[in-house]
Structure formats: structure tokens, C-alpha cells
Design a protein around this motif. Structure first.
Motif, short mmCIF file in Angstrom:
data_model
loop_
_atom_site.label_atom_id
_atom_site.label_comp_id
_atom_site.label_asym_id
_atom_site.label_seq_id
_atom_site.Cartn_x
_atom_site.Cartn_y
_atom_site.Cartn_z
N GLU A 256 19.11 -15.82 -14.25
CA GLU A 256 20.07 -16.57 -15.07
C GLU A 256 21.10 -15.62 -15.71
OE1 GLU A 256 21.82 -19.97 -16.22
OE2 GLU A 256 20.04 -19.79 -14.93
N LYS B 231 23.83 -15.20 -13.23
CA LYS B 231 24.66 -16.39 -13.11
C LYS B 231 25.62 -16.50 -14.29
CE LYS B 231 21.22 -18.89 -10.38
NZ LYS B 231 21.96 -18.79 -9.11
N TYR C 113 24.02 -13.58 -6.48
CA TYR C 113 22.62 -13.23 -6.29
C TYR C 113 22.21 -13.75 -4.91
CZ TYR C 113 17.50 -13.40 -6.84
OH TYR C 113 16.13 -13.25 -6.66
N ASP D 133 22.06 -17.65 -4.85
CA ASP D 133 23.29 -18.40 -4.54
C ASP D 133 23.39 -18.62 -3.04
OD1 ASP D 133 24.30 -18.40 -7.27
OD2 ASP D 133 24.62 -16.26 -6.98
#
Length: 305
Positions: free
Chosen positions: A187, A190, A196, A217
Motif C-alpha cells: 500500500e 500505491k 508494483y 499492478d
């Protein structure tokens, strides 16, 4: 000069003497049974030249082939408490660790490094299935957090190669706690707007699949990799039904929308370069381009020299 001693006897000895051949010169393909010369297999990134079966490859061998010129720098990972539960089954946990370290030459089941791939700076992490089945313990959790923090600090994408049998039972609940810890690490990437990418290799199972291995991703897999939470044998015995052919293999998951790509190991580097540069908003990589420092040196030289 004694002709018999100096010539005949050595000649006879050479005919009858047994020549020792190193055992590691040949490897047998698990899939087709072909005997492969070790150098030929290594040059082909541990992929069978006969049937294309992808054999295990260590993180260092993978990074040597992945990074430009095989140049990378290891990222330091904080060491967790050794044997926190004083676990013992047939062997003590520290003894199992020592055996795994001796067998692999690595300190733990994950290696984290930074470098360039196609002139694109990245941070990469790779699991070693030979190290206690690549099991996810506190060190692996620390490694993923260290990789994510380094990627955020440098503003680089993170590429992770998974290969695991699940959580490490010798660390009990502490190993299960790595699932939310690694999810938080992903996270962080992100929130920083950094790509990622996960490359799932054979096998990726258990708590690893239920956490960081399926949060990329972009999800890429090597051919015929087993990717699951519970294995097909467990499911088959539970529901008492025959499972579809190739169930939980990479190609099956691709057909059912769980993966984005299934890419052979030899093509993986070029595909990662393309995806990474696209996601980072960089122009396409130019193959064979000369490094800038050499051009600068030439520019400093007087004309005609």
C-alpha cells in the motif's frame, strides 16, 4: 632411460585408471527426462532446451540475468529474532536454518537488490524455494518492507519474484502476521504512485498467494507455475471431485482472469523493461544504446585525436 618405466607403464596405467567425472556436469529435466549439460542449462536460465520446462533458479542467478550487466547492490534487511518460539519438530529450528544456509549459500529465503534494468532504475526482491520451501517468516516480511521503503525513498518501481510453499510453521502466528505487514508495504507503493509488478514462479502457494503475491499492478507468471492457496490435492480430497486439467496452473489462471501474462523466462526481462518504462512514463528502451559517460569522454577529446 628406462623405456618400460617411463613410457609403457604410464601408458598402461592411463588405460586402466578410472577417470573421475564431476557429478554436477549434467542435470536431468524433471519433465521430459533429458540430460542437459550444466553450462548449456545455465546459459538458458535453467529452462530445458528440449521441452521448455522451467527449472528452479536462485535469486542471484535471476538477478545476474535481470539487471544490466548483472550489476546490482543488495539492500540491507533487518534481522528478526532468531527462533522466537524455540520450535522443535524432528530437528530444532536453528539446525534447519543452518542446513538451509549451508545448502543455498544465502542467509534467508529472500534477496532484495537495487539496480538498473534496460537503463530503468528499480528495486527487486526474489524468493528462494530451496531455502525451507521459500517459506514466509519474519525475515521475508522485513525484506518486503525494506524493499518497499527503499523503492519509495528512491522513487523506483518494485519487482517481486515469488516462490514459496506458504508461511513458515516454525514461527507460528508470527509468520502469519507477515501477511498484513506485507500488504501495508504494498500500500505504501500505491500511495507513492509507484508500480508494483509481481512475477509468480513455480510454486507460489499458501499465505504468500493470499497476500503480497497477488497484489501487483501487473501479475506475470512463468509457464506452468503452480499458483494457489490450498493445493489441488487438498481441494480434490475435500470436495471429492476430479479437478479440471491444469487446474491452478499459470495458463488456467490466465484464462480465468487471475493473471495478466504468462511469459517464458527468456523473454521476461524485455517484457519487464517495456512494462516498467510504460508505467513510469519513460520513452521506450533503445537496444544497443551506448552509455552517456563514454560519449562525454569522447566530447572532451581534441578534434583529430
Amino acid at each position: 632411460m628406462n623405456w618400460i618405466s617411463n613410457y609403457v607403464r604410464p601408458k598402461i596405467n592411463s588405460l586402466f585408471s578410472r577417470r573421475e567425472v564431476p557429478e554436477n556436469l549434467w542435470a536431468k529435466c524433471d519433465e521430459c527426462g533429458t540430460m542437459l549439460f550444466h553450462r548449456e542449462l545455465s546459459d538458458n536460465l535453467n529452462v530445458c532446451t528440449s521441452c521448455g520446462h522451467h527449472m528452479p533458479i536462485s535469486p542471484r542467478e535471476r538477478f545476474d540475468a535481470l539487471f544490466d550487466g548483472g550489476i546490482f547492490t543488495e539492500v540491507k534487511v533487518p534481522q528478526p529474532i532468531a527462533d522466537p518460539l524455540h520450535f522443535k519438530d524432528q530437528k530444532k529450528y536453528p539446525d534447519r536454518m543452518k542446513a538451509a544456509q549451508k545448502g543455498t549459500g544465502e542467509a534467508e529465503a529472500m534477496l532484495v537488490a537495487e539496480g538498473k534494468i534496460g537503463e530503468t532504475p528499480i528495486v527487486a526482491a526474489a524468493q528462494d524455494f530451496r531455502f525451507m520451501g521459500g517459506s514466509m517468516g519474519m525475515y521475508v516480511g522485513n525484506a518486503i518492507i525494506a524493499a518497499a521503503e527503499r523503492a519509495v525513498k528512491l522513487g523506483r518501481p518494485l519487482v517481486l519474484f515469488s516462490a514459496a510453499g506458504g508461511a513458515r510453521m516454525q514461527e507460528g502466528i508470527l509468520s502469519l502476521m507477515q501477511m498484513p505487514r506485507t500488504t501495508v508495504a504494498v500500500e505504501m507503493l500505491k500511495e507513492a504512485g509507484l508500480p508494483y509488478i509481481v512475477v509468480l514462479t513455480h510454486p507460489t502457494t499458501g499465505g504468500v498467494t493470499a497476500s503480497y503475491a497477488m497484489l501487483g499492478d501487473v501479475q506475470i507468471s512463468e509457464p506452468n507455475a503452480l499458483i494457489c492457496f490450498a493445493g489441488p490435492r487438498v481441494i480434490e480430497q475435500t470436495i471429492r471431485e476430479k479437478l479440471p486439467e491444469g487446474f491452478q496452473r499459470a495458463e488456467y489462471l490466465l484464462d480465468h482472469g487471475m493473471l495478466d501474462r504468462v511469459t517464458p523466462r527468456g523473454e521476461l526481462r524485455d517484457e519487464l523493461i517495456t512494462i516498467l518504462r510504460m508505467m513510469m512514463g519513460l520513452p521506450p528502451a533503445i537496444k544497443g544504446s551506448l552509455p552517456a559517460p563514454e560519449d562525454a569522454k569522447l566530447a572532451d577529446k581534441p578534434a583529430g585525436k
